[in-house]
Design an enzyme around this catalytic site. Structure first.
Site, PDB file in Angstrom:
ATOM      1  CD1 TRP A 191      -2.702   1.735   0.481  1.00 15.24           C
ATOM      2  CD2 TRP A 191      -1.303   2.513   2.056  1.00 15.24           C
ATOM      3  NE1 TRP A 191      -3.042   3.040   0.753  1.00 15.24           N
ATOM      4  CE2 TRP A 191      -2.203   3.539   1.707  1.00 15.24           C
ATOM      5  CE3 TRP A 191      -0.315   2.781   3.012  1.00 15.24           C
ATOM      6  CZ2 TRP A 191      -2.160   4.815   2.285  1.00 15.24           C
ATOM      7  CZ3 TRP A 191      -0.269   4.050   3.590  1.00 15.24           C
ATOM      8  CH2 TRP A 191      -1.193   5.048   3.234  1.00 15.24           C
ATOM      9  CD  GLU A 232      -4.608  -1.533   1.912  1.00 10.10           C
ATOM     10  OE1 GLU A 232      -3.456  -1.861   2.285  1.00 10.10           O
ATOM     11  OE2 GLU A 232      -5.483  -1.136   2.695  1.00 10.10           O
ATOM     12  CE  LYS A 234      -6.538   5.931   2.878  1.00 11.47           C
ATOM     13  NZ  LYS A 234      -5.585   5.997   3.990  1.00 11.47           N
ATOM     14  CG  ASP A 265      -8.667  -0.842   4.287  1.00  8.46           C
ATOM     15  OD1 ASP A 265      -9.744  -0.459   4.810  1.00  8.46           O
ATOM     16  OD2 ASP A 265      -7.580  -0.789   4.880  1.00  8.46           O
ATOM     17  CG  HIS A 268      -8.712   1.990   1.810  1.00  5.22           C
ATOM     18  ND1 HIS A 268      -7.443   1.560   1.501  1.00  5.22           N
ATOM     19  CD2 HIS A 268      -8.626   2.480   3.060  1.00  5.22           C
ATOM     20  CE1 HIS A 268      -6.633   1.756   2.523  1.00  5.22           C
ATOM     21  NE2 HIS A 268      -7.340   2.316   3.485  1.00  5.22           N
ATOM     22  CG  HIS A 292      -6.063  -4.380   4.928  1.00  6.15           C
ATOM     23  ND1 HIS A 292      -5.150  -3.367   4.788  1.00  6.15           N
ATOM     24  CD2 HIS A 292      -5.346  -5.521   5.058  1.00  6.15           C
ATOM     25  CE1 HIS A 292      -3.936  -3.884   4.817  1.00  6.15           C
ATOM     26  NE2 HIS A 292      -4.025  -5.182   4.962  1.00  6.15           N
ATOM     27  CG  ASP A 300     -10.345   6.888  10.964  1.00  3.01           C
ATOM     28  OD1 ASP A 300      -9.143   6.979  10.628  1.00  3.01           O
ATOM     29  OD2 ASP A 300     -10.782   5.960  11.645  1.00  3.01           O
ATOM     30  CG  ASP A 302      -7.424   2.928   9.148  1.00  2.00           C
ATOM     31  OD1 ASP A 302      -7.368   1.859   8.529  1.00  2.00           O
ATOM     32  OD2 ASP A 302      -6.996   4.010   8.681  1.00  2.00           O
ATOM     33  CG  ASP A 332      -5.497  -1.505   8.050  1.00  2.00           C
ATOM     34  OD1 ASP A 332      -4.948  -1.030   9.060  1.00  2.00           O
ATOM     35  OD2 ASP A 332      -5.347  -1.018   6.912  1.00  2.00           O
TER      36      ASP A 332
HETATM   37  C1  RNT Z   1      -3.720   2.729   4.799  1.00  2.00           C
HETATM   38  C2  RNT Z   1      -3.871   1.299   4.467  1.00  2.00           C
HETATM   39  C3  RNT Z   1      -2.791   0.404   4.956  1.00  2.00           C
HETATM   40  C4  RNT Z   1      -2.339   0.754   6.362  1.00  2.00           C
HETATM   41  C5  RNT Z   1      -1.375  -0.235   6.951  1.00  2.00           C
HETATM   42  C6  RNT Z   1      -0.669   0.300   8.144  1.00  2.00           C
HETATM   43  O1  RNT Z   1      -4.814   3.483   4.513  1.00  2.00           O
HETATM   44  O2  RNT Z   1      -5.103   0.834   4.901  1.00  2.00           O
HETATM   45  O3  RNT Z   1      -3.185  -0.915   4.857  1.00  2.00           O
HETATM   46  O4  RNT Z   1      -3.402   0.904   7.239  1.00  2.00           O
HETATM   47  O5  RNT Z   1      -0.502  -0.677   5.987  1.00  2.00           O
HETATM   48 ZN    ZN Z   2      -5.479  -1.289   4.781  1.00  2.00          ZN
END
Ligand code: RNT
Ligand code: ZN
Length: 425
Positions: A191, A232, A234, A265, A268, A292, A300, A302, A332
């Protein structure tokens, strides 16, 4: 807080629930058996707020930020491993550890990221082996002076690009060593944060450069028995609100073309866009996915995973279509405002619960009803299934796996906080 539930109590609930599921033709023993074999990869970075142990000064956090200052975060690899073990001991089922390159152990020596070698992860590998954990890996393309411009693999500067290419190559070599040592393939996930805060003029060139860089990284074939490559995407990040080079379309095309894994993810995509519905489409064209599992809230991506409809939908997709062996489940999330071990435990137990609920579903029955065109029955059944007593099966499963039932795990975390975390400066 709550004491451990009594065995009698758990047993009675279990027997009742078992009958309730049997009425739908669901065998709860099979569900628990399958669940115990599904690995979930726990990200190490929840334990130290995505810090790593390199001690370098960098402006660029890469658009990811842990907020909060809850005391007691892990400051060394040993502390992080110890915290991870505490969390893992409170979560039923099969666990893996997901590591980032910035968690290298260099014995105090300064080793640049493009010069990292498997030996810098020997401590992690030995530990994982002794705990019977598989391991996954990630190049760290952020939090570094060479990422301060916000661009890494798609940087216009060829020197910077090649630094990050070399870092990613080094990480694939480490991934291969990890997979070989642990006897289970390591998923190495790339990523990068690359993107623009404000509206760019040239959306094309950074993507061409990213493609070139990835081609250079993947030029060396590595035995998929030991290392699996993943990429990955985003949609946006903090400081890259207007454009991200590695978008979903970019990596979907790349994964299809090159046969690498695609990482989805959950945080994302557009705020109302879920990843569950993408899985059955993408798996028509790529062999395997990495998830993820995360929780987006506003901007946000995460937050700590909870047993939401979105999480349940993800688990349902994996179970209903027999995708558990083609989808690697990774987590994640990071929250620095609450006890970090509790964050791990809450999020991972939620993932496991979602899988259990999906495994307890009378899927064949639901499919029959749907194929017969009985949408009335489908809706009614799906709604009734929501209040089936899966909690009783979950408690029984936890006890069988030797981890606390109900919220009793929280007492354990609180004790650990008193005994260990509070003593960290
Ligand atoms: C970031 C990505 C990635 C990170 C990690 C730490 O937006 O989701 O996967 O969270 O690699
Ligand atoms: Zn991620």
């Amino acid at each position: 807080m709550a004491a451990q539930m009594s065995d009698k109590h758990i047993e009675a609930g279990y027997l009742h629930a078992k009958d309730a599921y049997a009425a739908f033709g669901v065998d709860v023993a099979t569900a628990m058996e399958v669940l115990s074999g599904v690995p979930v990869s726990l990200h190490c970075w929840q334990g130290d707020d995505v810090g790593g142990f390199e001690n370098i000064d960098a402006l660029s956090g890469g658009g990811i930020q842990a907020t909060g200052n809850y005391p007691g975060k892990a400051r060394t690899p040993d502390e992080l491993r110890r915290d991870f073990e505490k969390a893992a001991s409170l979560i039923p089922g099969k666990k893996r550890i997901n590591l980032h390159a910035m968690y290298a152990e260099t014995g105090g020596a300064k080793v640049e990221r493009d010069a990292l070698e498997p030996k810098h992860f020997a401590g992690w590998i030995d530990w994982a082996k002794s705990r019977n954990l598989g391991m996954d890996f990630n190049p760290t393309c952020f939090g570094h002076p060479k990422a301060d411009s916000g661009f890494t693999l798609s940087n216009y500067d060829a020197g910077i690009r090649s630094f990050w290419v070399d870092h990613c190559i080094a990480c694939r070599v480490i991934g291969e060593a990890v997979g070989r040592a642990l006897g289970t393939p390591c998923v190495t996930n790339i990523w990068i944060p690359d993107g623009f805060k404000d509206i760019p003029v040239d959306r094309k060139t950074p993507r061409e450069l990213l493609r070139q860089s990835l081609d250079a990284i993947f030029a060396n074939p590595i035995d998929p028995k030991f290392n699996l490559d993943a990429v990955e995407s985003k949609l946006f990040g903090i400081g890259s609100e207007s454009y991200v080079a590695g978008s979903h379309e970019f990596y979907l095309g790349y994964a299809v073309e090159k046969g690498v894994l695609l990482t989805l993810d959950a945080g994302h995509f557009h705020p109302t866009e879920g990843i569950a519905d993408k899985i059955s489409s993408i798996l028509l064209y790529v062999d395997e996915l990495l998830l993820h599992v995360s929780r987006g809230v506003r901007w946000d991506s995460d937050h700590v995973v909870i047993l939401s409809d979105e999480l349940r939908a993800i688990a349902e997709e994996l179970v209903r279509h027999g995708f558990l062996n083609r989808v690697h489940i990774g987590l994640d999330f990071f929250d620095a405002s609450i006890n970090r071990i509790a964050a791990w435990v809450t999020g991972t137990r939620a993932m496991m619960k979602a899988l259990l609920i999906a495994l307890l579903e009378p899927t064949d029955l639901l499919k029959q009803v749907e194929r017969a065109g009985d949408y009335t029955g489908r809706l009614a059944l799906l709604e009734e299934l929501k209040t089936m007593p899966f909690g009783a099966i979950w408690d029984y499963y936890c006890r069988k796996q030797g981890v606390p039932t109900g919220v009793a795990w929280l007492d354990d975390v609180r004790q650990y906080e008193k005994d260990v975390l509070a003593k960290r400066g």
